[in-house]
Design an enzyme around this catalytic site. Structure first.
Site, PDB file in Angstrom:
ATOM      1  N   ASP A 140       5.683 -10.406  -8.705  1.00 57.82           N
ATOM      2  CA  ASP A 140       6.235 -10.781  -7.411  1.00 57.82           C
ATOM      3  C   ASP A 140       5.564 -12.049  -6.901  1.00 57.82           C
ATOM      4  OD1 ASP A 140       3.930  -8.811  -7.101  1.00 57.82           O
ATOM      5  OD2 ASP A 140       4.094  -9.552  -5.064  1.00 57.82           O
TER       6      ASP A 140
ATOM      7  N   HIS B 194       8.209  -8.399 -16.794  1.00 60.15           N
ATOM      8  CA  HIS B 194       8.654  -8.316 -15.404  1.00 60.15           C
ATOM      9  C   HIS B 194       7.877  -9.382 -14.623  1.00 60.15           C
ATOM     10  CE1 HIS B 194      10.234  -6.311 -11.775  1.00 60.15           C
ATOM     11  NE2 HIS B 194       9.078  -6.631 -11.228  1.00 60.15           N
TER      12      HIS B 194
ATOM     13  N   ASP C 200       9.844  -3.637 -24.085  1.00 59.30           N
ATOM     14  CA  ASP C 200       9.853  -5.044 -23.689  1.00 59.30           C
ATOM     15  C   ASP C 200      11.132  -5.324 -22.911  1.00 59.30           C
ATOM     16  OD1 ASP C 200       9.322  -7.728 -23.427  1.00 59.30           O
ATOM     17  OD2 ASP C 200       9.940  -8.252 -25.470  1.00 59.30           O
TER      18      ASP C 200
ATOM     19  N   GLU D 218       5.135  -5.470 -16.456  1.00 60.73           N
ATOM     20  CA  GLU D 218       4.799  -6.462 -15.428  1.00 60.73           C
ATOM     21  C   GLU D 218       3.526  -7.184 -15.855  1.00 60.73           C
ATOM     22  OE1 GLU D 218       4.699  -6.855 -10.570  1.00 60.73           O
ATOM     23  OE2 GLU D 218       4.447  -4.875 -11.472  1.00 60.73           O
TER      24      GLU D 218
END
Length: 589
Positions: A185, A510, A552, A561
């Site tokens: 993020d 991610h 994956d 992530e």
């Protein structure tokens, strides 16, 4: 008709070639080994899945045999209930490029033996932090094809209602640019920045001569300051903006109200907030700033005044924490009364005794002021753990053990007992590792395979490096290296978990820029989280076996992530091994 026949023949040939390549890849994947390389005088092992007896050979690319060995059966079964074959070729120390072959005509991925075997991953993992910088453009000359526009300038950040104070009321605008994006993020969290920044600072502090030689091609690269410290400064200067100058308290995080979508950072436009001061964040900040102060004190001309500023910030933060010892960040509780609701990573921690220990240790070593000694509480050896963002006590222990000359001049008098207990802890880590199916510390227990399991492997390796530096016992270094081998391919999935490296690569982490940038390859130098059977993201993994529970897939944030607190110990481990093996360690007994 002739055209069709010719076209059909070409199609058939291509299909045959594809099938051959896929079969070769499957065969290679049945031999699990470090896919990058090995040091001449260090241990070299591969794990063979489909046989546990017979001969194996090491060959050059031209097929010349240079080593013959016997496969042995693992003492213990893997978590999947099967024994593995162990191919030990540690005696081969001639530099070159090789592959491991077994008589069934199965060949491994190619690997190298050289004095700089793992320098590429060691450098690459540090460079990974450059690619996740906030508030700056990544130019092509430094970022290659992963260049991008600046995102999240963070020069107009709002004081959230939970963070309002007399001098900074709700809605007050402050400037807090820089720092690293925390994970997949685009937010920035002090508690996770704390352990990550400290780990990189420790790498320099523990191996200063080697780290002076590491050049990363980042904008600040020069001969005045090591690049690892240049990279640290990008985050450290952001952290300094997160302290309220009025009282010394530190905001828990800088964040959107909700996660951004899977877009590039410059495509986001939602408001950014600093959220609630907290005891954990403030103590983590104090620890990092105290450590940074003593390191940057060595560079007064290059960074005038920075060491003093860091020490003052550390002391101010400590004083706030002592006055506010139980201000815990509870996002769910906060959202019941404060607006807007914050729904990004909580990083909540319901105990802060470990943060007090870490901050006190760093401040004691930096200031030599005995007021911090009463806060340094030791735990029994069975309660010592490798560090995590939520349990940082051992970070303080590391500092005490590494600065014996300073600690012995203070009122802290438990250092001898701490060293004994820490080495017992290290002994417990390595005990039995040579019996398990993959010959690694991480594979000893299924409990190691939770969220961010790869950081457990890296942090275990980091602890073992310190044990090796304390008494020189080879078993610690060998097992640290084995955990690095694990991360680079000698594991239950066969993946090399650092993006951009290895033959069986992580291609879909991610990580928002890696998903949104339109480039096939992900941003390089980032460590995937690793096997985790919890499936908190509801994305099924290939297996539920602890060390095989991985996929994956960029949706699978529970296993794939990336995060700064996973990358940082990998950076430490890979660079420490490179420093020791290529520079200070010439011969092994």
């Amino acid at each position: 008709m002739k055209f069709r026949s010719k076209f059909s023949l070409i199609t058939a040939c291509l299909a045959s070639l594809l099938a051959f390549n896929q079969a070769n890849a499957q065969n290679a994947d049945s031999i699990r080994l470090n896919q990058i390389g090995f040091y001449p005088n260090a241990p070299k092992k591969a794990i063979i899945l489909n046989t546990d007896r017979g001969a194996f050979y090491i060959e050059t690319g031209a097929g010349k045999k240079v080593f013959t060995g016997s496969v042995s059966r693992s003492v213990s079964k893997a978590f999947n209930g099967k024994y593995t074959g162990i191919a030990n070729f540690s005696a081969l120390n001639t530099p070159g490029t090789y592959k491991l072959v077994i008589p069934q005509k199965v060949e491994s991925y190619t690997f190298s033996i050289s004095n700089n075997a793992l320098k590429s991953v060691a450098d690459g993992a540090i460079k990974g932090f450059y690619y996740i910088r906030a508030s700056t453009e990544l130019k092509e000359q430094y970022a290659g094809k992963w260049y991008r526009a600046a995102g999240h300038p963070d020069d107009k950040v709002l004081i959230h209602s939970s963070a309002a104070s007399k001098d900074r009321k709700e809605g007050t605008v402050i400037s807090s640019p820089g720092g690293w994006y925390d994970a997949g993020d685009y937010n920035k969290y002090i508690v996770n920045s704390g352990i990550s920044t400290a780990t990189l600072l420790s790498l320099y502090e523990d191996f200063p001569a080697y780290m002076q030689t590491v050049k990363l091609n980042i904008p600040e690269s020069n001969d005045k300051l090591p690049d690892v410290l240049n990279e640290v400064l990008w985050n450290l200067r952001w952290m300094l903006t997160m302290q309220d100058p009025a009282d010394g308290g530190v905001y828990h995080k800088l964040t959107n109200a909700a996660f951004d979508g899977m877009v590039m950072p410059d495509q986001t436009s939602t408001p950014r907030y600093v959220v609630q001061k907290g005891t954990a964040a403030t103590l983590d900040f104090a620890a990092v700033m105290a450590q940074a102060s003593r390191i940057f004190a060595k560079y007064p001309q290059q960074l005038p005044g920075l060491a003093d500023s860091c020490q003052k910030a550390a002391i101010h933060a400590w004083e706030w924490a002592v006055k506010n010892p139980t201000v815990l960040y509870n996002q769910d509780k906060m959202n019941k009364t404060k607006k807007p609701q914050i729904n990004t990573g909580a990083y909540g921690d319901n105990k802060v005794d470990d943060e007090f220990v870490w901050a006190a240790c760093e401040l004691l070593v930096t200031t030599k002021n005995n007021i911090y000694t009463p806060y340094i509480k030791l735990v029994p050896v069975e309660a010592i753990t490798v560090p995590t963002w939520s349990d940082v006590r051992t970070m303080g222990y590391y500092t005490l053990l590494k600065h014996e000359d300073i600690v012995l001049t203070t009122s802290f008098n438990e250092l001898p007992g701490l060293e004994i207990d820490f080495l017992k802890f290290a002994d417990n880590l390595v005990a039995g590792a040579s019996d398990d199916a993959y010959q690694t510390v991480i594979d000893k227990s299924a409990k190691n395979f939770g969220w961010g399991s790869n950081s457990v492997a890296a942090n275990q390796g980091m602890a073992l490096i310190l044990a090796y530096k304390l008494n020189g016992d080879q078993k610690y270094l060998d097992n640290a290296l084995a955990n690095l081998d694990y991360l680079l391919g000698r594991n239950g999935t066969g993946y090399c978990y650092l993006t951009g490296f290895g033959d069986k690569q992580v291609m879909h982490p991610h990580h928002r820029p890696s998903v949104a940038d339109g480039i096939e390859e992900p941003v390089p130098g980032l460590l995937a989280g690793g096997p985790n059977p919890g499936m908190q993201d509801k994305i099924p993994t290939a297996s539920k076996v602890p060390d095989e529970a991985y996929i994956d897939d960029d949706r699978a944030y529970a296993v794939n992530e990336i995060a700064i607190n996973w990358n940082a110990p990998f950076v430490y481990l890979a660079n420490a091994i490179q420093a020791i093996e290529s520079v200070t360690k010439k011969n092994r007994k």
